[in-house]
Design a protein around this motif. Structure first.
Motif, PDB file in Angstrom:
ATOM      1  N   ILE A  23       1.003  -1.163   0.254  1.00 25.61           N
ATOM      2  CA  ILE A  23      -0.047   0.187   0.003  1.00 25.61           C
ATOM      3  C   ILE A  23       0.786   1.330  -0.133  1.00 25.61           C
ATOM      4  O   ILE A  23       0.601   2.302  -0.872  1.00 25.61           O
ATOM      5  N   VAL A  24       1.985   1.239   0.853  1.00 23.82           N
ATOM      6  CA  VAL A  24       2.799   2.384   1.044  1.00 23.82           C
ATOM      7  C   VAL A  24       3.503   2.638  -0.514  1.00 23.82           C
ATOM      8  O   VAL A  24       3.705   3.739  -0.999  1.00 23.82           O
ATOM      9  N   VAL A  25       3.864   1.644  -0.945  1.00 17.63           N
ATOM     10  CA  VAL A  25       4.655   1.521  -2.202  1.00 17.63           C
ATOM     11  C   VAL A  25       3.761   2.093  -3.436  1.00 17.63           C
ATOM     12  O   VAL A  25       3.980   3.217  -4.218  1.00 17.63           O
ATOM     13  N   VAL A  26       2.608   1.511  -3.622  1.00 15.26           N
ATOM     14  CA  VAL A  26       1.630   2.275  -4.411  1.00 15.26           C
ATOM     15  C   VAL A  26       1.173   3.680  -4.368  1.00 15.26           C
ATOM     16  O   VAL A  26       1.218   4.404  -5.335  1.00 15.26           O
ATOM     17  N   CYS A  44       1.959   6.628  -7.232  1.00 12.45           N
ATOM     18  CA  CYS A  44       0.819   7.537  -7.638  1.00 12.45           C
ATOM     19  C   CYS A  44       1.074   8.821  -7.222  1.00 12.45           C
ATOM     20  O   CYS A  44       0.638   9.813  -8.253  1.00 12.45           O
ATOM     21  N   ALA A  45       1.669   9.073  -6.202  1.00 15.22           N
ATOM     22  CA  ALA A  45       1.816  10.632  -5.814  1.00 15.22           C
ATOM     23  C   ALA A  45       3.004  11.142  -6.720  1.00 15.22           C
ATOM     24  O   ALA A  45       3.105  12.492  -7.025  1.00 15.22           O
ATOM     25  N   ARG A  46       4.067  10.371  -6.822  1.00 16.36           N
ATOM     26  CA  ARG A  46       5.174  10.868  -7.647  1.00 16.36           C
ATOM     27  C   ARG A  46       4.712  11.069  -9.040  1.00 16.36           C
ATOM     28  O   ARG A  46       5.094  11.988  -9.922  1.00 16.36           O
ATOM     29  N   LYS A  70       3.365  14.839 -13.571  1.00 18.37           N
ATOM     30  CA  LYS A  70       2.569  15.289 -14.648  1.00 18.37           C
ATOM     31  C   LYS A  70       2.106  16.886 -14.378  1.00 18.37           C
ATOM     32  O   LYS A  70       2.283  17.793 -15.328  1.00 18.37           O
ATOM     33  N   ILE A  71       2.176  17.140 -12.770  1.00 11.49           N
ATOM     34  CA  ILE A  71       1.968  18.628 -12.751  1.00 11.49           C
ATOM     35  C   ILE A  71       3.362  19.643 -13.126  1.00 11.49           C
ATOM     36  O   ILE A  71       3.172  20.619 -13.552  1.00 11.49           O
TER      37      ILE A  71
END
Length: 82
Positions: free
Chosen positions: A50-53, A57-59, A64-65
């Motif tokens: 869960i932490v890795v996913v 996703c946040a990275r 993208k931003i």
């Protein structure tokens, strides 16, 4: 305040009474140490996944931003005052 003490004493007495009156031949379900170790290891593995996913996703979202800021220019900053 006195009522609280009375209620606490009454609850403790009733819990002691229920234990004293209970059948002494009650057996508890025994969980093997290997089973507990397996559950703990599976929990740690799931937490790590869960932490890795979440991190990935946040990275990706941050990339993208950052890429969007590189493509578009601020039009107001490029306008010259006349």
């Amino acid at each position: 305040m006195a009522y609280r003490k009375l209620i606490i004493v009454a609850l403790l007495f009733l819990s002691y009474l229920s234990v004293a009156l209970a059948d002494s031949t009650v057996t508890c379900y025994r969980i093997e140490p290997g089973t507990i170790a397996g559950i703990v290891c599976a929990d740690l593995l799931l937490t790590l996944i869960i932490v890795v996913v979440t991190y990935r996703c946040a990275r990706l979202r941050r990339q993208k931003i950052d890429n969007a800021d590189k493509v578009y220019m601020n039009v107001r900053a490029n306008c010259k005052a006349t």
